[in-house]
Every structure is written in structure tokens, then in C-alpha cells.
Design a protein around this motif. Structure first.
Motif, PDB file in Angstrom:
ATOM      1  N   ALA A 155     -38.981  22.394   5.066  1.00 22.12           N
ATOM      2  CA  ALA A 155     -38.568  22.789   6.421  1.00 22.12           C
ATOM      3  C   ALA A 155     -38.347  21.558   7.296  1.00 22.12           C
ATOM      4  CB  ALA A 155     -39.623  23.699   7.029  1.00 22.12           C
ATOM      5  N   LEU A 156     -39.215  20.555   7.188  1.00 22.25           N
ATOM      6  CA  LEU A 156     -39.044  19.335   7.980  1.00 22.25           C
ATOM      7  C   LEU A 156     -37.815  18.549   7.528  1.00 22.25           C
ATOM      8  CD1 LEU A 156     -42.622  17.925   8.649  1.00 22.25           C
ATOM      9  CD2 LEU A 156     -40.833  18.304  10.322  1.00 22.25           C
ATOM     10  N   ARG A 157     -37.604  18.433   6.219  1.00 25.85           N
ATOM     11  CA  ARG A 157     -36.465  17.668   5.703  1.00 25.85           C
ATOM     12  C   ARG A 157     -35.129  18.310   6.096  1.00 25.85           C
ATOM     13  NH1 ARG A 157     -38.860  18.051   0.983  1.00 25.85           N
ATOM     14  NH2 ARG A 157     -40.384  16.480   0.510  1.00 25.85           N
ATOM     15  N   ALA A 158     -35.106  19.638   6.166  1.00 27.23           N
ATOM     16  CA  ALA A 158     -33.852  20.350   6.425  1.00 27.23           C
ATOM     17  C   ALA A 158     -33.681  20.722   7.894  1.00 27.23           C
ATOM     18  CB  ALA A 158     -33.795  21.606   5.551  1.00 27.23           C
ATOM     19  N   ARG A 159     -34.441  20.077   8.780  1.00 29.24           N
ATOM     20  CA  ARG A 159     -34.280  20.416  10.202  1.00 29.24           C
ATOM     21  C   ARG A 159     -32.862  20.069  10.649  1.00 29.24           C
ATOM     22  NH1 ARG A 159     -37.819  15.800  10.299  1.00 29.24           N
ATOM     23  NH2 ARG A 159     -36.926  14.120  11.546  1.00 29.24           N
ATOM     24  N   ARG A 160     -32.401  20.805  11.657  1.00 26.04           N
ATOM     25  CA  ARG A 160     -31.018  20.659  12.093  1.00 26.04           C
ATOM     26  C   ARG A 160     -30.949  20.744  13.607  1.00 26.04           C
ATOM     27  NH1 ARG A 160     -29.847  25.672  13.540  1.00 26.04           N
ATOM     28  NH2 ARG A 160     -30.914  27.388  12.584  1.00 26.04           N
ATOM     29  N   PRO A 161     -29.870  20.242  14.184  1.00 22.28           N
ATOM     30  CA  PRO A 161     -29.720  20.315  15.642  1.00 22.28           C
ATOM     31  C   PRO A 161     -29.614  21.759  16.107  1.00 22.28           C
ATOM     32  CG  PRO A 161     -28.170  18.742  14.703  1.00 22.28           C
ATOM     33  CD  PRO A 161     -28.789  19.485  13.561  1.00 22.28           C
ATOM     34  N   LEU A 162     -30.099  22.016  17.292  1.00 26.27           N
ATOM     35  CA  LEU A 162     -29.979  23.353  17.883  1.00 26.27           C
ATOM     36  C   LEU A 162     -28.671  23.437  18.660  1.00 26.27           C
ATOM     37  CD1 LEU A 162     -33.389  24.452  19.387  1.00 26.27           C
ATOM     38  CD2 LEU A 162     -31.952  25.723  17.830  1.00 26.27           C
ATOM     39  N   GLY A 163     -28.039  24.572  18.562  1.00 26.27           N
ATOM     40  CA  GLY A 163     -26.858  24.825  19.379  1.00 26.27           C
ATOM     41  C   GLY A 163     -25.629  24.213  18.944  1.00 26.27           C
TER      42      GLY A 163
END
Length: 198
Positions: A190-198
Motif C-alpha cells: 500500500a505504501l509503495r503504490a501510493r498515488r496522488p489524490l485528485g
């Protein structure tokens, strides 16, 4: 039948998360059998923590020092800030040793049903920390619940005027899941695949 005092101890332990009445009775029996060695050590540890426990003025973590060990650690990357709902989430993420930045504990999540509004959470102190500068990325590590995602979207809106990258944990987390109950592998992904919001 055990004495009233032993039953009272078992009932007190049964109120702890993850312990039901049967597990609490087993714990009490274990303590009774080892009352010469285990019971004094447990009582001393509880008394010591009870006297020394404080909430970190910077991030909201619970520790025996203020600022907490994480905020005071010079090896931490001050450019990354991970926002979590509560201390259990912070401990779960930090236990995985994947995030090298600092944390901010909201103290809950927005919930219209429970009457929890933005002013009931540590949002003002979060905005102050970001406004001070030096932070490049804010990771919104909210639980994958409706309230958690509502909180993340609210925070993203409040943070959009600051020159920071706003990311959130990837949606590989189970819906309705809570960070404290996830294994390190799931948290790592989950941490590695974090992505920008919006």
C-alpha cells in the motif's frame, strides 16, 4: 469459582481489545501461576508507563517523552509527513519500517453519525505543520472505510493550497479494513503504490 478479586481482574482484562472473557481468564490463570515472577514485573511496567505516558505535542503520538522518539529522531526525513487516524495506525506503519518520514495523528476520523467534525480532530495543527514549510509530501494514510476516505478527501481539499504533493495509500487495502490489523506485506504494498489524490 474464583474469588471476586480474581473475577474482577479477569473482567478488566476482558475489556482489552482482542481479549474476550475466556482469553482473559487464561491470562489471569497464567499470571496466578507465575505470580512470583511475572506479576510483579507486569505491575511495575504498568505503573511506570502509567506515570510517564504523554502525548507528543508535535504529532500526537503516545510515548514516554515529549517530543516523541519519532519526532526527535534526526534520522527521520522531515520532508515526508504521513497522516493517520490514530496512534495504533502510526505504530502499525512504523513497525513495518517502510516510511522514513514523520507522522501526524488526527485523533479520529470525520463522522457525521458520531458527530465528529473537523474541529474535533488535530487538523489545525496539521495545517500549521505544513504551513511552516519543509514538507514536500503529505501521505494520507486513512483507513479504507467510508469515514476514512471522507476524511482523506477533506484533508486533500484543505491542503491543496500548499506547495506539497498529496498522496494516499493504494487501494489494495481491504474495504472496511483498519491499518492496525494488516500485515507488513499488505502495508508495504500500500505504501509503495501510493498515488496522488485528485
Amino acid at each position: 469459582m474464583a474469588s471476586q478479586e480474581i473475577e474482577t481482574l479477569a473482567a478488566a482484562l476482558a475489556r482489552l481489545p482482542g481479549l474476550g472473557p475466556r482469553s482473559a481468564r487464561r491470562a489471569v490463570l497464567w499470571l496466578v501461576k507465575r505470580r512470583e515472577s511475572a506479576l510483579p514485573a507486569l505491575l511495575e511496567a504498568l505503573a511506570t508507563v502509567g506515570e510517564a505516558l504523554v502525548e507528543c505535542d508535535t504529532c500526537g503520538n503516545v510515548d514516554t517523552t515529549n517530543p516523541c522518539g519519532i519526532c526527535a529522531d534526526p534520522r527521520r526525513d522531515g520532508k515526508g509527513l504521513c497522516v493517520v487516524e490514530d496512534v495504533a495506525d502510526l505504530w502499525a506503519l512504523d513497525r513495518a519500517k517502510l516510511f522514513t518520514g514523520k507522522y501526524h495523528v488526527l485523533g479520529g476520523k470525520l463522522s457525521a453519525l458520531d458527530g465528529i467534525r473537523p474541529e474535533d480532530l488535530n487538523i489545525a495543527s496539521l495545517l500549521s505543520r505544513v504551513e511552516e514549510g519543509g514538507i514536500d509530501e503529505v501521505v494520507l494514510a486513512m483507513n479504507a472505510t467510508l469515514e476514512g476516505q471522507t476524511t482523506a478527501h477533506y484533508l486533500a481539499e484543505r491542503l491543496e493550497d500548499f506547495p506539497v504533493r498529496i498522496t494516499q495509500l493504494a487501494h489494495g487495502l481491504p474495504v472496511g479494513g483498519e491499518l492496525d490489523y494488516l500485515d507488513e506485506g499488505t502495508l508495504a504494498q500500500a505504501l509503495r503504490a501510493r498515488r496522488p489524490l485528485g
